[in-house]
Write a protein that holds these residues in place. Structure first.
Motif, PDB file in Angstrom:
ATOM      1  N   GLU A   1       1.579  15.480  -0.448  1.00 32.85           N
ATOM      2  CA  GLU A   1       1.342  14.799   0.827  1.00 32.85           C
ATOM      3  C   GLU A   1       1.939  13.399   0.859  1.00 32.85           C
ATOM      4  N   ASN A   2       2.132  12.770  -0.291  1.00 31.78           N
ATOM      5  CA  ASN A   2       2.512  11.360  -0.322  1.00 31.78           C
ATOM      6  C   ASN A   2       3.884  11.074  -0.917  1.00 31.78           C
ATOM      7  N   LEU A   3       4.541  12.089  -1.461  1.00 30.77           N
ATOM      8  CA  LEU A   3       5.894  11.882  -1.963  1.00 30.77           C
ATOM      9  C   LEU A   3       6.910  12.118  -0.856  1.00 30.77           C
ATOM     10  N   ALA A   4       8.041  11.461  -0.985  1.00 32.23           N
ATOM     11  CA  ALA A   4       9.114  11.642  -0.014  1.00 32.23           C
ATOM     12  C   ALA A   4       9.873  12.934  -0.300  1.00 32.23           C
ATOM     13  N   LYS A   5      10.648  13.371   0.663  1.00 32.21           N
ATOM     14  CA  LYS A   5      11.462  14.576   0.469  1.00 32.21           C
ATOM     15  C   LYS A   5      12.550  14.326  -0.566  1.00 32.21           C
ATOM     16  N   THR A   6      13.010  13.089  -0.636  1.00 31.35           N
ATOM     17  CA  THR A   6      13.958  12.687  -1.665  1.00 31.35           C
ATOM     18  C   THR A   6      13.406  11.449  -2.342  1.00 31.35           C
ATOM     19  N   ASN A   7      13.832  11.200  -3.564  1.00 32.51           N
ATOM     20  CA  ASN A   7      13.307  10.084  -4.336  1.00 32.51           C
ATOM     21  C   ASN A   7      14.446   9.533  -5.172  1.00 32.51           C
TER      22      ASN A   7
ATOM     23  N   ASP B   1       0.827  -1.209   0.000  1.00 33.83           N
ATOM     24  CA  ASP B   1       0.000   0.000   0.000  1.00 33.83           C
ATOM     25  C   ASP B   1       0.863   1.261   0.000  1.00 33.83           C
ATOM     26  N   SER B   2       1.969   1.236   0.715  1.00 26.27           N
ATOM     27  CA  SER B   2       2.838   2.412   0.748  1.00 26.27           C
ATOM     28  C   SER B   2       3.478   2.650  -0.614  1.00 26.27           C
ATOM     29  N   GLU B   3       3.846   1.580  -1.316  1.00 24.40           N
ATOM     30  CA  GLU B   3       4.391   1.710  -2.659  1.00 24.40           C
ATOM     31  C   GLU B   3       3.327   2.225  -3.623  1.00 24.40           C
ATOM     32  N   LYS B   4       2.100   1.767  -3.456  1.00 26.18           N
ATOM     33  CA  LYS B   4       1.017   2.259  -4.312  1.00 26.18           C
ATOM     34  C   LYS B   4       0.839   3.763  -4.150  1.00 26.18           C
ATOM     35  N   LEU B   5       0.896   4.233  -2.900  1.00 24.95           N
ATOM     36  CA  LEU B   5       0.747   5.666  -2.663  1.00 24.95           C
ATOM     37  C   LEU B   5       1.852   6.452  -3.360  1.00 24.95           C
ATOM     38  N   LYS B   6       3.072   5.939  -3.286  1.00 28.49           N
ATOM     39  CA  LYS B   6       4.196   6.633  -3.914  1.00 28.49           C
ATOM     40  C   LYS B   6       4.017   6.686  -5.429  1.00 28.49           C
TER      41      LYS B   6
ATOM     42  N   ALA C   1       9.868  12.621  -9.045  1.00 30.94           N
ATOM     43  CA  ALA C   1       9.161  13.659  -8.308  1.00 30.94           C
ATOM     44  C   ALA C   1       9.363  13.496  -6.800  1.00 30.94           C
ATOM     45  N   THR C   2       9.463  14.617  -6.131  1.00 27.54           N
ATOM     46  CA  THR C   2       9.612  14.663  -4.681  1.00 27.54           C
ATOM     47  C   THR C   2       8.549  15.572  -4.093  1.00 27.54           C
ATOM     48  N   LYS C   3       8.502  15.604  -2.765  1.00 27.99           N
ATOM     49  CA  LYS C   3       7.582  16.507  -2.083  1.00 27.99           C
ATOM     50  C   LYS C   3       7.836  17.946  -2.526  1.00 27.99           C
ATOM     51  N   GLY C   4       9.098  18.314  -2.616  1.00 31.66           N
ATOM     52  CA  GLY C   4       9.435  19.678  -3.018  1.00 31.66           C
ATOM     53  C   GLY C   4       8.983  20.012  -4.417  1.00 31.66           C
TER      54      GLY C   4
ATOM     55  N   LEU D   1      11.500  23.113   3.313  1.00 36.25           N
ATOM     56  CA  LEU D   1      12.446  22.068   2.906  1.00 36.25           C
ATOM     57  C   LEU D   1      13.834  22.661   2.672  1.00 36.25           C
ATOM     58  N   ALA D   2      13.867  23.876   2.146  1.00 36.54           N
ATOM     59  CA  ALA D   2      15.160  24.549   1.963  1.00 36.54           C
ATOM     60  C   ALA D   2      15.807  24.818   3.318  1.00 36.54           C
ATOM     61  N   ASN D   3      14.999  25.183   4.299  1.00 36.49           N
ATOM     62  CA  ASN D   3      15.531  25.422   5.638  1.00 36.49           C
ATOM     63  C   ASN D   3      16.092  24.145   6.260  1.00 36.49           C
ATOM     64  N   GLU D   4      15.637  22.997   5.756  1.00 40.59           N
ATOM     65  CA  GLU D   4      16.173  21.714   6.210  1.00 40.59           C
ATOM     66  C   GLU D   4      17.432  21.320   5.442  1.00 40.59           C
TER      67      GLU D   4
END
Length: 568
Positions: free
Chosen positions: A202-208, A139-144, A213-216, A270-273
């Motif tokens: 909401e469902n992408l990671a910060k890095t990929n 399910d987590s892979e499906k969301l991604k 595609a990423t959250k950013g 995300l830039a601040n991170e």
């Protein structure tokens, strides 16, 4: 990406593509001629190949390209910062379109992405259907995967929305059972795009995986889309088209500007991170593969994954084989827009400026524009008419001059180390989404939300990174002057200007009943004379009905529920 995919009944044909990568993505899967549909969804490797193929859509617009219109920077040549040098149909078609609004009609749409866009959207919907009903991933892979697919679908729909406003929304593969579908309202189209990008964010990671595609990237695109929708609500107000489905109610402008600001703030967080940051040297943004200013980009690698940007835009003497094409060159309008290094406006009425117009300009100037006297690849550029290889030649004197018609050449994106681009191509990256744009998006959104200090602070942050002083303003009018200037300079030749003028409903003012200009430079004693000369052979034409381009005539024949946009 290494492969394109085409779904036919219950098989997936895997075809060799043009070897484009996004951020150097390289999936090591050995392709077979054909996969049965059940195998596709049971094998993670083939699912990876499928989603990779969907990313090929971004290549359609690399370096400002528009499908079917011409080559790189073609849409910028419809605006006021770039002039295509040829008046020959084909490579000079963009000039004909810029000066002949009457040539645009349902049989010759001008900017025609309809079939290409809906083909990609169908591929995405097929992928989503298989993902939910046939895949065996978690399910987590499906969301991604769903988030990535919706990011790509949103990108395609945004292009359709920018061109036509009101288009057909197709969310599910089952909707294709009926080939006759009506247009949705422009508001509903933008809401659908925002819904897809919100899900992606909401469902992408910060890095990929590199190039995915990423959250950013989802929130950066969302900030662009929502800003566009807010601008239409703010500036259109049903003045330019009476079609009941075009336009966005003015009372919703704040809602969209808030969404643009909030989405952009996610990227800033995300830039601040540490995920994104500014380069100290503006030039390196467009040469480094790992620049933190890039949020989402297309990367290239020789020998199989290259492009032809240098071949098309480098000054003639850069290529010893004499094959440089010089398709487009900067206009005097964009040259004059760059400030002095102390932040004051450049002016030809200032005697010191006029005597040496290219001295003491802000840092972005030399990184964007090549001018007479510039040091470039070990030589001093001579763009006066005296140089018959790369000096000025009047537009129209030769059908395809392959030299400047404005007195200037592009610098941004060129690779000064590449001496064999005619034979080996080029490998600079194309930035689809860039951090500086996000700050500009949020600043503009905050301005429309009456947060003048917040808007000015963001603009000042960007300007500080470019070596310029802070700005301040106390009204919407003052703020928009500052933002329009900053977007024109910072994002020059990155494919934004034409669409900015359209969403601000200023294109019919800026691009109509006028000729763009260049500078013919000639000796005048011990100094130089800079003569302003027109570089168009006819006035530009942008009529107000062009804010919504017509739907291609064949689509109306194929879909009996589809109606033409009113006015066409």
């Amino acid at each position: 990406m290494k492969y394109l995919y085409k779904v036919k009944s219950k098989t997936l044909a895997i075809l060799a593509a043009s070897m484009v990568t996004l951020n150097s993505c390289d999936i090591d899967v050995i392709p077979q001629d054909r996969y049965a549909e059940d195998v596709i969804w049971s094998d993670p490797k083939t699912m990876e190949m499928y989603i990779n193929g969907l990313y090929a859509e971004f290549k359609n617009f690399q370096f400002g390209l528009f499908p079917g219109l011409g080559t790189n920077n073609s849409v910028d040549a419809l605006a006021d910062a770039l002039k295509y040098t040829s008046n020959v149909p084909g490579i000079g078609t963009v000039n004909l379109m810029a000066t002949n609004a009457s040539g645009i009609n349902p049989g010759a749409v001008g900017l025609n992405y309809w079939a290409t866009g809906y083909s990609r959207i169908r591929r995405v919907n097929e992928f989503l259907n298989g993902l939910h009903h046939k895949s065996v991933v978690s399910d987590s892979e499906k969301l991604k995967y769903e988030a990535e697919a919706k990011f790509i679908r949103a990108y395609s729909y945004f292009w359709l929305a920018k061109i036509h406003g009101s288009v057909i929304i197709l969310k599910d593969i089952n909707e294709y059972a009926n080939k006759n579908n009506p247009r949705s309202s422009e508001k509903d189209v933008y809401d659908f795009i925002i819904e897809d990008l919100t899900f992606a964010g909401e469902n992408l990671a910060k890095t990929n995986l590199s190039g995915r595609a990423t959250k950013g990237s989802a929130y950066a695109l969302l900030s662009r889309v929502a800003l566009h929708a807010g601008s239409i609500a703010q500036y259109d107000k049903k003045i330019y088209n009476q079609d009941p489905l075009t336009g966005i109610p003015a009372n919703l402008a704040r809602e969209y500007f808030t969404k643009a600001s909030d989405a952009g703030q996610q990227v800033i967080n995300l830039a601040n991170e540490g995920l994104y940051d500014f380069e100290t040297d503006f030039t390196t943004i467009f040469s480094k593969k790992d620049t933190k200013e890039s949020i989402f980009r297309i990367d290239f690698a020789a020998p199989n994954m290259t492009h032809q940007y240098d071949l098309w835009f480098a000054p003639p003497k850069d290529d010893a084989t004499n094959n440089a094409q010089v398709l487009g060159v900067p206009t005097a309008e964009i040259v004059d827009e760059f400030e002095m290094e102390d932040g004051t406006k450049f002016s030809w009425n200032n005697a010191a400026h006029a005597t040496n117009p290219y001295a003491n300009r802000e840092k972005r100037f030399a990184a964007t524009i090549l001018h007479n006297g510039a040091q470039w690849r070990g030589r001093t550029l001579n763009t006066t008419p005296n140089d018959n290889v790369e000096g000025f030649i009047p537009y129209g004197e030769v059908g395809n001059p392959r030299r400047t018609v404005t007195g200037y050449y592009l610098r941004k994106f060129l690779d000064p180390t590449n001496s064999s681009f005619y034979v080996n191509g080029s490998t600079q990256s194309w930035h689809v989404l860039r951090y500086a744009e996000v700050l500009l998006n949020v600043a503009e959104a905050k301005l429309h939300l009456e947060d003048f200090n917040g808007a000015a602070s963001l603009l000042s942050t960007l300007r500080s990174k470019r070596g310029l002083p802070a700005v301040a303003f106390g009204s919407l009018t003052q703020g928009m002057i500052a933002i329009e200037h900053e977007r024109a300079v910072e994002l020059a030749f990155e494919g934004h200007r034409y669409w900015d003028l359209r969403r601000w409903r200023k294109a019919h003012i800026t691009l109509n009943d006028r000729k763009m200009t260049g500078h013919r430079i000639a000796a005048a004693g011990n100094s130089l004379n800079y003569e302003v000369v027109p570089v168009d052979d006819a006035d530009r034409e942008f009529t107000t009905k062009m804010y919504y381009f017509p739907i291609p005539a064949p689509e109306l024949t194929n879909n009996t529920e589809l109606t033409q946009i009113q006015g066409w």
